[in-house]
Design a protein around this motif. Structure first.
Motif, PDB file in Angstrom:
ATOM      1  N   ASP A   1      57.866 -39.431 -11.752  1.00  0.00           N
ATOM      2  CA  ASP A   1      57.250 -40.908 -11.950  1.00  0.00           C
ATOM      3  C   ASP A   1      56.865 -41.223 -10.489  1.00  0.00           C
ATOM      4  O   ASP A   1      55.747 -41.911 -10.616  1.00  0.00           O
ATOM      5  CB  ASP A   1      58.514 -41.550 -12.164  1.00  0.00           C
ATOM      6  CG  ASP A   1      58.239 -42.740 -12.932  1.00  0.00           C
ATOM      7  OD1 ASP A   1      57.507 -42.451 -13.928  1.00  0.00           O
ATOM      8  OD2 ASP A   1      58.854 -43.831 -12.819  1.00  0.00           O
ATOM      9  N   LYS A   2      57.330 -40.660  -9.553  1.00  0.00           N
ATOM     10  CA  LYS A   2      57.146 -41.203  -8.068  1.00  0.00           C
ATOM     11  C   LYS A   2      56.026 -40.110  -7.633  1.00  0.00           C
ATOM     12  O   LYS A   2      55.504 -40.404  -6.343  1.00  0.00           O
ATOM     13  CB  LYS A   2      58.149 -41.093  -7.112  1.00  0.00           C
ATOM     14  CG  LYS A   2      59.293 -42.027  -7.635  1.00  0.00           C
ATOM     15  CD  LYS A   2      58.867 -43.416  -7.478  1.00  0.00           C
ATOM     16  CE  LYS A   2      59.988 -44.448  -7.999  1.00  0.00           C
ATOM     17  NZ  LYS A   2      59.453 -45.776  -8.237  1.00  0.00           N
ATOM     18  N   GLY A   3      55.385 -39.421  -8.313  1.00  0.00           N
ATOM     19  CA  GLY A   3      54.389 -38.534  -7.903  1.00  0.00           C
ATOM     20  C   GLY A   3      54.854 -37.312  -6.882  1.00  0.00           C
ATOM     21  O   GLY A   3      53.961 -36.711  -6.155  1.00  0.00           O
ATOM     22  N   CYS A   4      56.089 -36.812  -6.868  1.00  0.00           N
ATOM     23  CA  CYS A   4      56.644 -36.031  -5.966  1.00  0.00           C
ATOM     24  C   CYS A   4      55.910 -34.578  -6.359  1.00  0.00           C
ATOM     25  O   CYS A   4      55.865 -33.794  -5.427  1.00  0.00           O
ATOM     26  CB  CYS A   4      58.151 -35.927  -6.040  1.00  0.00           C
ATOM     27  SG  CYS A   4      59.117 -37.294  -5.869  1.00  0.00           S
ATOM     28  N   TYR A   5      55.749 -34.378  -7.279  1.00  0.00           N
ATOM     29  CA  TYR A   5      55.308 -33.115  -8.007  1.00  0.00           C
ATOM     30  C   TYR A   5      53.591 -32.756  -7.539  1.00  0.00           C
ATOM     31  O   TYR A   5      53.218 -31.735  -7.587  1.00  0.00           O
ATOM     32  CB  TYR A   5      55.408 -32.875  -9.558  1.00  0.00           C
ATOM     33  CG  TYR A   5      56.756 -32.576  -9.968  1.00  0.00           C
ATOM     34  CD1 TYR A   5      57.549 -31.575  -9.404  1.00  0.00           C
ATOM     35  CD2 TYR A   5      57.590 -33.615 -10.476  1.00  0.00           C
ATOM     36  CE1 TYR A   5      58.816 -31.067  -9.945  1.00  0.00           C
ATOM     37  CE2 TYR A   5      58.885 -33.382 -11.011  1.00  0.00           C
ATOM     38  CZ  TYR A   5      59.419 -32.231 -10.690  1.00  0.00           C
ATOM     39  OH  TYR A   5      60.682 -31.991 -11.149  1.00  0.00           O
ATOM     40  N   ASN A   6      53.161 -33.851  -7.149  1.00  0.00           N
ATOM     41  CA  ASN A   6      51.840 -33.821  -6.865  1.00  0.00           C
ATOM     42  C   ASN A   6      51.711 -32.654  -5.422  1.00  0.00           C
ATOM     43  O   ASN A   6      50.937 -32.012  -5.234  1.00  0.00           O
ATOM     44  CB  ASN A   6      51.095 -34.982  -6.136  1.00  0.00           C
ATOM     45  CG  ASN A   6      50.859 -35.978  -7.417  1.00  0.00           C
ATOM     46  OD1 ASN A   6      50.836 -35.559  -8.610  1.00  0.00           O
ATOM     47  ND2 ASN A   6      50.834 -37.362  -7.250  1.00  0.00           N
ATOM     48  N   CYS A   7      52.725 -32.840  -4.671  1.00  0.00           N
ATOM     49  CA  CYS A   7      52.869 -31.995  -3.524  1.00  0.00           C
ATOM     50  C   CYS A   7      53.815 -30.858  -3.675  1.00  0.00           C
ATOM     51  O   CYS A   7      53.671 -29.847  -3.262  1.00  0.00           O
ATOM     52  CB  CYS A   7      52.977 -32.829  -1.975  1.00  0.00           C
ATOM     53  SG  CYS A   7      51.741 -34.003  -1.794  1.00  0.00           S
TER      54      CYS A   7
END
Ligand code: HEC
Length: 109
Positions: free
Chosen positions: A33-39
């Motif tokens: 949800d918080k976009g952590c997996y983008n990095c």
């Protein structure tokens, strides 16, 4: 001396019971949800550690709610390293939940 120790022990027990291992799935979902997996995804971006790597590092903090809270604050306030917006946008609750999820091994959803 003895009563002081007893107090500390009680405080520790209270702290632990106030933070039961939350549903692991919530952590993974929150991270997505918080976009952590983008990095931190697989493969992670450039020098970013994957959550699996972080979980290995953080395993040593299991059962240490104080340390967990400190890590969450460090993440949120950007005192680990330079700026990562996604880290610093986190609320105290979200940072805490995510660090707890990593400490618990960052299980996938
Ligand atoms: C823009 C890319 C990016 C995003 C998005 C991002 N991170 Fe990070 N994160 C990094 C990088 C890069 C590092 C490692 C920096 C270093 O160790 O020098 C890092 C390090 C960390 C660490 C390790 C801190 C330590 O050294 O103990 C944690 C925990 C972490 N991130 C959690 C998260 C969480 C949770 C999210 C989602 C809210 C998130 N990150 C989103 C780039 C990102």
């Amino acid at each position: 001396m003895v009563s002081r120790l007893t107090c500390l022990t009680l405080a520790g027990l209270l702290a632990v019971s106030a933070w039961p291992p939350a549903a692991a799935q919530t952590g993974a979902r929150l991270a997505a949800d918080k976009g952590c997996y983008n990095c931190h995804g697989d493969p992670p971006k450039k020098k970013t550690p994957s959550f699996a790597t972080l979980a290995k590092d953080y395993a040593q903090y299991q059962g240490q709610p104080d340390k967990e809270a400190a890590l969450a604050e460090q993440l949120r306030t950007g005192s680990f390293f330079g700026h990562v917006d996604a880290h610093e946008r986190l609320s105290a609750e979200d940072a805490r939940a995510l660090v707890r999820w990593i400490v618990s091994g960052s299980p996938p959803p």
